[in-house]
Design a protein around this motif. Sequence first.
Motif, short mmCIF file in Angstrom:
data_model
loop_
_atom_site.label_atom_id
_atom_site.label_comp_id
_atom_site.label_asym_id
_atom_site.label_seq_id
_atom_site.Cartn_x
_atom_site.Cartn_y
_atom_site.Cartn_z
N GLN A 203 35.21 19.96 22.26
CA GLN A 203 35.61 18.56 22.52
C GLN A 203 35.31 17.66 21.33
O GLN A 203 34.97 16.50 21.51
CB GLN A 203 34.91 18.03 23.78
CG GLN A 203 33.51 18.62 23.98
CD GLN A 203 32.52 17.66 24.58
OE1 GLN A 203 31.88 16.91 23.85
NE2 GLN A 203 32.40 17.71 25.88
N ARG A 204 35.48 18.22 20.12
CA ARG A 204 35.28 17.38 18.94
C ARG A 204 36.35 16.29 18.90
O ARG A 204 37.51 16.55 19.21
CB ARG A 204 35.49 18.18 17.68
CG ARG A 204 34.44 19.04 17.14
CD ARG A 204 33.18 18.77 16.67
NE ARG A 204 32.59 20.06 16.41
CZ ARG A 204 31.48 20.50 16.96
NH1 ARG A 204 30.79 19.76 17.80
NH2 ARG A 204 31.01 21.69 16.69
N PRO A 205 35.97 15.10 18.44
CA PRO A 205 37.01 14.07 18.25
C PRO A 205 37.88 14.38 17.03
O PRO A 205 37.53 15.24 16.22
CB PRO A 205 36.18 12.80 18.05
CG PRO A 205 34.85 13.26 17.58
CD PRO A 205 34.63 14.64 18.12
N PHE A 206 38.97 13.67 16.90
CA PHE A 206 39.87 13.88 15.76
C PHE A 206 39.50 12.96 14.60
O PHE A 206 39.82 13.22 13.46
CB PHE A 206 41.31 13.63 16.23
CG PHE A 206 42.33 14.24 15.34
CD1 PHE A 206 42.33 15.61 15.06
CD2 PHE A 206 43.33 13.46 14.77
CE1 PHE A 206 43.28 16.17 14.22
CE2 PHE A 206 44.28 14.02 13.93
CZ PHE A 206 44.25 15.38 13.66
N PHE A 207 38.80 11.87 14.94
CA PHE A 207 38.39 10.89 13.93
C PHE A 207 36.88 10.80 13.86
O PHE A 207 36.18 11.17 14.81
CB PHE A 207 38.98 9.51 14.25
CG PHE A 207 40.46 9.47 14.07
CD1 PHE A 207 41.04 9.30 12.81
CD2 PHE A 207 41.30 9.62 15.16
CE1 PHE A 207 42.41 9.29 12.64
CE2 PHE A 207 42.68 9.62 15.00
CZ PHE A 207 43.23 9.45 13.74
N SER A 208 36.40 10.21 12.79
CA SER A 208 34.97 10.01 12.60
C SER A 208 34.38 9.13 13.71
O SER A 208 35.04 8.22 14.22
CB SER A 208 34.77 9.32 11.25
OG SER A 208 33.49 8.75 11.16
#
Length: 312
Positions: A203-208
């Motif tokens: 579930q990593r985000p796509f943005f910082s």
Amino acid sequence: MPVSTWREAMERALYGPDGFFVRQAPASQFRTSVHASSQLSTAIATLVHKVDAVLGHPDRFDIVDIGAGRGELLEALRVQLADPRLRFTAVEIADRPPGLSPDISWLREVPTGTVGLVVATEWLDNVPVDVVGRDGDGVARLLLTDGTLGPAADPETVDWLAAWWPDFEQAEAGLTRDRAWRSALAGHTGLALAVDYGHTKDQRPFFSTLTGYREGRQVQPAPDGSTDITAHVAMDSLSTGESILISQRDALRALGITGARPPLSLASSDPRRYLRALVAATEAAELTDPAGLGGHWWLLEGRGVDVARCFP
Ligand SMILES: C[S@@+](CC[C@H](N)C(=O)[O-])C[C@H]1O[C@@H](n2cnc3c(N)ncnc32)[C@H](O)[C@@H]1O
């Protein structure tokens, strides 16, 4: 302010001579689980009893708090756990606060040869990280504080991203947090607990997630020391040993912090007890709220002990 990478900016803005965390107590700027309720320390005290039993009740039991703020958690544990075998150590970049109990040692570096529990609540999110973006050719480059892309990421960072965060527009390279965690545990035997907001590979985000906090409000991160600068932690890349990764909500429930409200009948039979129980339930609800502090992660890692025996 000179333009720099975000890792350099965090180092300078948070921990430089006039840095954000050097100047003021974290509790004056935002609310962590430690400040939300003494029930966090109650749960950690339960862990201490378990680890103590697993270690065979050693003559000396260390409780080391890394990124200890102003020592609030250790003060609470000291009061809750009256046991002469316990040695309390705060590891902090900021100076020892006046008035802290003399039972608590205050160090700048993590000690070695410790036996017991190492705890780090909301430390790793403040460990400086490189923020990485991709240029038009897909090359991973370090994001600079003026919003442009700078030098190409080094090969270890590129490898870390490939292994842990392959799909991104902008990402934080967790390598520096992994190294900080592993180095902190290198001389420790027993249990280590990191509590932080973060994410796992699925579930990593796509943005910082880089952001700032000032006086309790979320703001743009500023590289000048006027705001906290923090980014979510890749919790699943930290540990190389036997570990358990679980939400704070599930961890606290397993340790008996449920947030259950007292029965209404208690209000008439024992109003004071009812009120105390109601306050405790409200605080527990904040600590276990899945949309808030309850959504934080607990990473429990065993060092020379079976982690499954240290946690219910
Ligand atoms: C967000 S605060 C958390 C304070 C406290 N643990 C809590 O949960 O309320 C992070 C703290 O970590 C400290 N810190 C950051 N890096 C550190 C390091 N390498 N060694 C010691 N302390 C550090 C900061 O000075 C700051 O007080």
